[in-house]
Design a protein around this motif. Structure first.
Motif, PDB file in Angstrom:
ATOM      1  N   SER A 124     -12.391 -15.872  29.216  1.00 54.78           N
ATOM      2  CA  SER A 124     -11.411 -15.150  30.017  1.00 54.78           C
ATOM      3  C   SER A 124     -10.781 -16.092  31.029  1.00 54.78           C
ATOM      4  O   SER A 124     -11.448 -16.979  31.557  1.00 54.78           O
ATOM      5  CB  SER A 124     -12.073 -13.980  30.752  1.00 54.78           C
ATOM      6  N   LYS A 126      -9.061 -14.521  33.486  1.00 59.01           N
ATOM      7  CA  LYS A 126      -8.896 -13.571  34.590  1.00 59.01           C
ATOM      8  C   LYS A 126     -10.204 -13.261  35.308  1.00 59.01           C
ATOM      9  O   LYS A 126     -10.199 -12.964  36.508  1.00 59.01           O
ATOM     10  CB  LYS A 126      -8.285 -12.263  34.072  1.00 59.01           C
ATOM     11  N   TYR A 127     -11.313 -13.305  34.560  1.00 59.84           N
ATOM     12  CA  TYR A 127     -12.583 -12.872  35.120  1.00 59.84           C
ATOM     13  C   TYR A 127     -13.654 -13.945  34.921  1.00 59.84           C
ATOM     14  O   TYR A 127     -13.717 -14.592  33.883  1.00 59.84           O
ATOM     15  CB  TYR A 127     -13.021 -11.560  34.474  1.00 59.84           C
ATOM     16  N   ASP A 128     -14.478 -14.105  35.934  1.00 60.12           N
ATOM     17  CA  ASP A 128     -15.538 -15.107  35.888  1.00 60.12           C
ATOM     18  C   ASP A 128     -16.829 -14.577  35.296  1.00 60.12           C
ATOM     19  O   ASP A 128     -17.739 -15.340  35.001  1.00 60.12           O
ATOM     20  CB  ASP A 128     -15.823 -15.635  37.301  1.00 60.12           C
ATOM     21  N   SER A 129     -16.897 -13.254  35.123  1.00 53.83           N
ATOM     22  CA  SER A 129     -18.119 -12.640  34.620  1.00 53.83           C
ATOM     23  C   SER A 129     -17.777 -11.412  33.796  1.00 53.83           C
ATOM     24  O   SER A 129     -16.759 -10.744  34.053  1.00 53.83           O
ATOM     25  CB  SER A 129     -19.029 -12.250  35.792  1.00 53.83           C
ATOM     26  N   LYS A 131     -19.307  -8.715  33.958  1.00 54.70           N
ATOM     27  CA  LYS A 131     -19.438  -7.572  34.862  1.00 54.70           C
ATOM     28  C   LYS A 131     -18.157  -7.289  35.637  1.00 54.70           C
ATOM     29  O   LYS A 131     -17.946  -6.169  36.126  1.00 54.70           O
ATOM     30  CB  LYS A 131     -20.598  -7.814  35.832  1.00 54.70           C
ATOM     31  N   ASP A 132     -17.288  -8.305  35.763  1.00 57.09           N
ATOM     32  CA  ASP A 132     -16.046  -8.134  36.517  1.00 57.09           C
ATOM     33  C   ASP A 132     -14.942  -7.450  35.708  1.00 57.09           C
ATOM     34  O   ASP A 132     -13.931  -7.030  36.269  1.00 57.09           O
ATOM     35  CB  ASP A 132     -15.525  -9.498  36.998  1.00 57.09           C
ATOM     36  N   ILE A 133     -15.116  -7.351  34.392  1.00 56.84           N
ATOM     37  CA  ILE A 133     -14.073  -6.756  33.540  1.00 56.84           C
ATOM     38  C   ILE A 133     -14.046  -5.248  33.771  1.00 56.84           C
ATOM     39  O   ILE A 133     -15.046  -4.561  33.545  1.00 56.84           O
ATOM     40  CB  ILE A 133     -14.341  -7.060  32.059  1.00 56.84           C
ATOM     41  N   PRO A 134     -12.897  -4.707  34.219  1.00 58.14           N
ATOM     42  CA  PRO A 134     -12.814  -3.264  34.496  1.00 58.14           C
ATOM     43  C   PRO A 134     -12.860  -2.431  33.212  1.00 58.14           C
ATOM     44  O   PRO A 134     -12.481  -2.905  32.133  1.00 58.14           O
ATOM     45  CB  PRO A 134     -11.447  -3.112  35.182  1.00 58.14           C
ATOM     46  N   GLU A 137     -10.032  -2.048  29.987  1.00 57.41           N
ATOM     47  CA  GLU A 137      -9.289  -3.282  29.670  1.00 57.41           C
ATOM     48  C   GLU A 137      -9.409  -3.595  28.177  1.00 57.41           C
ATOM     49  O   GLU A 137     -10.262  -3.043  27.469  1.00 57.41           O
ATOM     50  CB  GLU A 137      -9.845  -4.449  30.489  1.00 57.41           C
TER      51      GLU A 137
END
Length: 301
Positions: A124, A126-129, A131-134, A137
């Motif tokens: 990704s 956009k996201y580092d983890s 767990k951060d993916i909403p 998505e």
């Protein structure tokens, strides 16, 4: 099969399992020749120039075992050559590939040792983890059947989706339980997954395209979990004929490959740092092969 074909794996952050391997460096215990073709044990590979093979030859020689590494340019060749006795062993494939060969050809080649798994990763920008993916998505997977199934298993292991069947080597988008999944999944041609990252939360990217996209393998936010039973079919293996599965010299060669530091360093070097060595007991590999063969037969109808 190495990362050239498994794109993995193929593999993965792995905690090696302890293999129960014999320590005999002499010819087979039944008194026969060490190899089917004579005292020199012939091992078929794809990519003889990879550094682990020169190290393996030297390590085997130190143990009094004479081996000959036979190079093939075509992945379709080593299994038939092993079946016909032209080779004693081969090492180029994972369990999924071997199962398809055995089912299609009506043969009984069997794994006697593991080598490595080559991870398939989720990336990704956009996201580092994970767990951060909403929720809601969109994540992409390759649209070819083999990598799509494997990619879906990675997403399931990461907690992003749930597969109705629990996940198999034949899973596809229709197998996703959308009500129980955190993200939506779309399938793209494999070479497009990295270039589509700006429009996606994340994407499964085949190893062959990771560096071309300006990414590194360390950028993966998830990858195959080798402790997940669903990853086991993608472990690369030594294979031989079923009647030779208990050959003590062959078992010793597996042990040498798995434990010799020069061989292991060569394996890592050849995989560009992506290969993770694994030591999985032969019985576990053989049980996995039996399951994958059954699934393959059912799938082919």
């Amino acid at each position: 099969m190495s990362r050239r074909t498994s794109s993995i794996l193929a593999a993965l952050a792995v905690v090696p399992l302890v293999a129960a391997l014999a320590a005999c460096a002499t010819p087979a215990a039944d008194g026969g020749d060490a190899g089917a073709s004579g005292d020199s044990i012939r091992i078929g590979v794809v990519g003889k120039g990879d550094p682990q093979w020169a190290a393996f030859e030297a390590a085997a020689e130190e143990e009094g075992i004479d081996i000959e590494i036979v190079d093939f340019s075509d992945y379709a060749q080593p299994n038939p050559a092993t079946t016909e006795g032209e080779l004693d062993l081969n090492q180029f494939q994972h369990i999924v590939y071997l199962a398809d060969y055995n089912v299609s050809a009506g043969e009984d080649l069997t794994p006697i040792g593991s080598t490595a798994i080559y991870p398939l990763g989720l990336y990704s920008t956009k996201y580092d983890s994970v767990k951060d993916i909403p929720a809601g998505e969109t994540v992409a997977v390759p649209n070819d059947a083999s990598n799509q199934a494997r990619g879906l298993l990675v997403l399931q292991s990461a907690g992003l989706i749930t597969l109705k069947s629990g996940g198999t080597i034949f899973s596809d988008l229709a197998d996703i339980d959308e009500a129980k999944s955190k993200v939506k999944v779309t399938a793209l041609e494999a070479s497009l997954t990295p270039t589509s990252l700006p429009d996606l939360a994340a994407a499964i990217i085949n190893n062959d395209f990771v560096q071309d996209a300006g990414l590194t393998f360390e950028d993966a936010i998830a990858q195959d979990d080798p402790t997940d039973p669903n990853a086991l079919p993608y472990v690369n293996i030594f294979a031989t004929r079923a009647e030779d599965a208990n050959n003590e010299t062959y078992k010793k060669l597996v042990e040498i490959f798995q434990t010799n530091p020069d061989v292991q360093a060569g394996l890592i070097e050849a995989s560009g740092g992506t290969g993770v060595p694994v030591q999985i007991p032969a019985k576990e590999l053989q049980s996995s092969l039996a399951k994958v063969e059954a699934d393959t037969k059912a799938h082919k109808g």
